[in-house]
Design a protein around this motif. Structure first.
Motif, PDB file in Angstrom:
ATOM      1  N   GLU A 240       0.816  -1.222   0.000  1.00 11.07           N
ATOM      2  CA  GLU A 240       0.000   0.000   0.000  1.00 11.07           C
ATOM      3  C   GLU A 240       0.840   1.257   0.000  1.00 11.07           C
ATOM      4  OE1 GLU A 240      -1.935  -3.497   1.040  1.00 11.07           O
ATOM      5  OE2 GLU A 240      -0.364  -2.536   2.246  1.00 11.07           O
ATOM      6  N   GLY A 241       2.176   1.116   0.019  1.00 13.03           N
ATOM      7  CA  GLY A 241       3.049   2.282  -0.035  1.00 13.03           C
ATOM      8  C   GLY A 241       3.355   2.909   1.306  1.00 13.03           C
ATOM      9  N   VAL A 242       3.195   2.151   2.391  1.00 15.54           N
ATOM     10  CA  VAL A 242       3.518   2.667   3.722  1.00 15.54           C
ATOM     11  C   VAL A 242       5.005   2.429   3.996  1.00 15.54           C
ATOM     12  CG1 VAL A 242       3.044   2.524   6.192  1.00 15.54           C
ATOM     13  CG2 VAL A 242       1.190   2.188   4.533  1.00 15.54           C
ATOM     14  N   VAL A 243       5.741   3.518   4.235  1.00 13.86           N
ATOM     15  CA  VAL A 243       7.186   3.464   4.441  1.00 13.86           C
ATOM     16  C   VAL A 243       7.484   3.545   5.936  1.00 13.86           C
ATOM     17  CG1 VAL A 243       9.398   4.566   3.958  1.00 13.86           C
ATOM     18  CG2 VAL A 243       7.594   4.564   2.211  1.00 13.86           C
ATOM     19  N   THR A 244       8.296   2.571   6.426  1.00 14.13           N
ATOM     20  CA  THR A 244       8.688   2.539   7.833  1.00 14.13           C
ATOM     21  C   THR A 244      10.173   2.246   7.927  1.00 14.13           C
ATOM     22  OG1 THR A 244       6.521   1.592   8.397  1.00 14.13           O
ATOM     23  CG2 THR A 244       8.232   1.504  10.093  1.00 14.13           C
ATOM     24  N   THR A 245      10.870   3.007   8.771  1.00 12.65           N
ATOM     25  CA  THR A 245      12.280   2.719   9.034  1.00 12.65           C
ATOM     26  C   THR A 245      12.363   1.538   9.983  1.00 12.65           C
ATOM     27  OG1 THR A 245      12.886   5.043   8.758  1.00 12.65           O
ATOM     28  CG2 THR A 245      14.459   3.635   9.912  1.00 12.65           C
ATOM     29  N   ILE A 246      13.042   0.463   9.571  1.00 10.72           N
ATOM     30  CA  ILE A 246      13.120  -0.724  10.421  1.00 10.72           C
ATOM     31  C   ILE A 246      14.491  -0.906  11.057  1.00 10.72           C
ATOM     32  CG2 ILE A 246      11.291  -1.946   9.175  1.00 10.72           C
ATOM     33  CD1 ILE A 246      13.521  -3.569   7.780  1.00 10.72           C
ATOM     34  N   ALA A 247      15.505  -0.232  10.541  1.00 11.12           N
ATOM     35  CA  ALA A 247      16.835  -0.350  11.134  1.00 11.12           C
ATOM     36  C   ALA A 247      17.681   0.848  10.733  1.00 11.12           C
ATOM     37  CB  ALA A 247      17.517  -1.639  10.682  1.00 11.12           C
TER      38      ALA A 247
END
Length: 621
Positions: A240-247
């Motif tokens: 869906e285009g949701v951007v999250t910083t994971i590291a």
């Protein structure tokens, strides 16, 4: 998965490769469990003392050899690289700035051209044609820009990488436009995520921002993982285009959980079947791993620039950019400034597979004889068992073969013929016992085995204890060499449904044999031989002749039993060689005769247990 939904990764093993479940895969076997080599002994080709692994499976091709380098498209007539932008037949098509790679579902290669090109191209291996699928192809120096349109009407600005999702959509990192673009199956180019201006913001679609979006990977659920070099972080992007910083998110080289970890210009990224991410941390000269739980660790690289092979964080890299993992857990790395293809084993050992620095174009050679100039990205093809490489400054797409034989390490003074697996040389340095891993691959699968090798000083006496199995149905530790006065232990492992029948040591039977036998204070060569007998079927020599069975070799699925003792009813059970029941029934003998009609049996050996009468063996052709 790295760059392609067509990969189907199997389980990776920390030390050994389990051969694929296929009659077409190799199955290596070490002829010795332990070898003791004497320093200075000539074991060169022609000496009669070379050695190699046995292969009980399908053949391993002698050519091309493991690590052999070729070029998939235009190859210059001289050693001078030639740039261009021509589409068409693979033999004449040229490149201006090949930088990023991925495979489509059919195994065709998508090539992202970055500097002075700004276009996305495709090598169709079926048709043998190269085409431009998006971006300007009107001139060798393509026009840059930020235009969403169809195919070659669209414009990019320094695209660096691409992946394809399960629906056939391409996603491209558009570095100079600070976003990720999407190329639909009809060729329409749109902006998937990213504001178009530099930033470091999580969010959905255009709300998110990147500072240097660079490398891409995709998982089985079509989640995309991207490296953001200038922000030193790893992002997850949903369908869906949701951007999250994971590291990451801070410059450095620290391990830790999620955003507590630090990266230094992370570039290439890949993902394995278990969901572990592997990152080429270009500025930190390290290879990092991110587990699904977010734990970041360093698996290879000392953190200083160099091209030294070795264990884990003792080894060095020089700006690693491209990265790809195969189904066995081996990690391949494009060492951009080091100008080499490196490999990190599941145990963390780093080995240079091919390439050396140089100002020329050298091709059709094995491994370290080849020249690379700026290898920027790689992708692993399982179907072709090879690595494709974007050799940026050579303006070429290279192919590194991964069939044949290989060993990360050998005793000092030894080499391996990677076509036939022959190990040869002269042991030059006294060395403690070490478990060396020998690998073999064909186009279908791979296999590996361990052989322990020790190198002892000149003048040392070495004894050999030869082991063997008579009749199959189990195994024993392979032949061992031992220093005079030393010891050697052999483990005996019956197959399921079997036990040790006879154990002979130096020609004499052992009373009440156990599943382990130790030779102590060995002062002469010796032998150990074992045979096995079935336990689950009750077969033994005393009652084999309680009836007559014919035919023993079955053309069809039926046979006849002639009983020597009269019974009113007779139970019959058919066992496989592993002790599994494949057929059971009760019969009424007629004149002490039983005609047995079986269901369809696969070819092989079976045991017929006649209750109270004994057991016999049949063979289904």
């Amino acid at each position: 998965m790295k760059k392609s939904i067509s990969h189907s990764f199997g389980l990776c093993v920390v030390i050994l490769i389990s051969q694929l479940i296929s009659a077409q895969a190799p199955s290596l076997r070490a002829p010795f469990a332990k070898r003791v080599l004497i320093q200075g002994t000539n074991m060169g080709v022609g000496s009669g003392k070379t050695f190699r692994m046995a292969n009980d499976g399908a053949a391993i091709p002698a050519t091309p050899r493991f690590s052999e380098v070729t070029t998939t498209t235009y190859k210059p007539a001289t050693t001078t690289p030639v740039a261009g932008m021509e589409d068409g037949d693979v033999a004449v098509s040229k490149w201006k700035s090949p930088y990023g790679l991925c495979l489509d579902a059919s195994g065709n290669l998508i090539v992202v051209e970055k500097w002075n090109s700004h276009r996305i191209r495709k090598i169709d291996f079926t048709s043998g044609q190269v085409t431009t699928i998006a971006g300007d192809n009107s001139a060798e120096t393509g026009a840059s820009g930020m235009i969403n349109a169809n195919g070659t009407s669209a414009r990019f600005n320094q695209p660096t990488d691409a992946i394809m999702d399960s629906q056939g959509n391409l996603f491209v990192t558009d570095l100079g436009n600070y976003c990720i673009r999407k190329i639909a199956t009809n060729g329409d180019v749109t902006t998937f995520v990213g504001s178009g201006v530099s930033g470091s913001t999580d969010g959905t679609g255009a709300e998110a921002s990147f500072g240097g979006v660079f490398g891409l990977a995709v998982d089985a659920n079509d989640n995309i993982y991207a490296t953001d070099r200038t922000n030193h972080r790893i992002c997850k992007i949903t369908k869906e285009g949701v951007v999250t910083t994971i590291a990451g998110g801070t410059l450095g080289s620290e391990d830790g959980i999620g955003t507590a970890a630090k990266f230094n210009n992370p570039a290439g990224i890949d993902i394995d079947v278990a969901g572990n991410l592997y990152v080429a941390d270009a500025g930190g000269n390290q290879i990092r791993k991110i587990t699904p739980e977010g734990l970041v660790s360093t698996i290879a690289g000392a953190g200083t620039a160099g091209v030294t092979d070795g264990e884990g964080t003792v080894a060095t890299f020089n700006q690693p950019i491209g990265i790809a993992v195969d189904e066995y857990g081996y990690i391949f790395v494009a060492d951009f400034t080091g100008k080499k293809l490196r490999r990190v084993s599941p145990t963390g050992y780093v080995k240079t597979v091919s390439g050396q620095g140089g100002g020329s174009f050298v091709d059709n050679v094995q491994g370290l004889l080849a020249y690379f100039r700026g290898p920027s990205d790689i992708v692993y093809s399982k179907s072709k068992r090879c690595i494709y490489m974007a050799d940026n400054s050579n303006y070429a797409i290279r192919k590194i073969n991964l069939t044949g034989f290989f060993a990360d390490r050998l005793p000092a003074g030894f080499s391996m013929n990677m076509g036939v697996g022959e190990v040869y040389g002269t042991p030059s340095t006294v060395a403690a016992p070490f478990d060396y891993i020998f690998e073999g691959y064909n186009a279908t699968g791979g296999s590996s085995v361990i052989m322990n090798i020790e190198v002892v000083a000149t003048g040392t006496t070495v004894r050999t204890i030869i082991s063997s199995v008579t009749g199959g149905n189990g195994r024993i530790t392979a032949t061992q060499e031992v220093v005079d006065g030393g010891s050697a232990t052999f483990t005996i492992t019956p197959n399921e449904g079997y036990k040790i029948d006879v154990l002979n040591v130096n020609g004499s039977p052992v009373t009440a044999p156990e599943n382990s036998y130790a030779f102590n204070n060995v002062t002469a060569d010796g032998t150990i031989e074992v045979s096995f007998v079935s336990t689950s079927t009750g077969i033994d020599k005393a009652n084999e002749s309680a009836f007559k069975l014919y035919p023993v070799i079955l053309e069809n699925n039926n046979f006849t039993l002639q009983l020597f003792n009269s019974v009113s009813k007779q139970s019959i059970v058919i066992y496989s060689t592993t002790g599994s029941i494949v057929y059971r029934n009760q019969y009424v003998p007629v004149n002490n005769t039983i005609h047995v009609e079986l269901p369809e049996l696969v070819s092989g050996i079976y045991y017929v247990s006649v209750e109270g009468q004994g057991t016999a063996k049949i063979i289904k052709k």
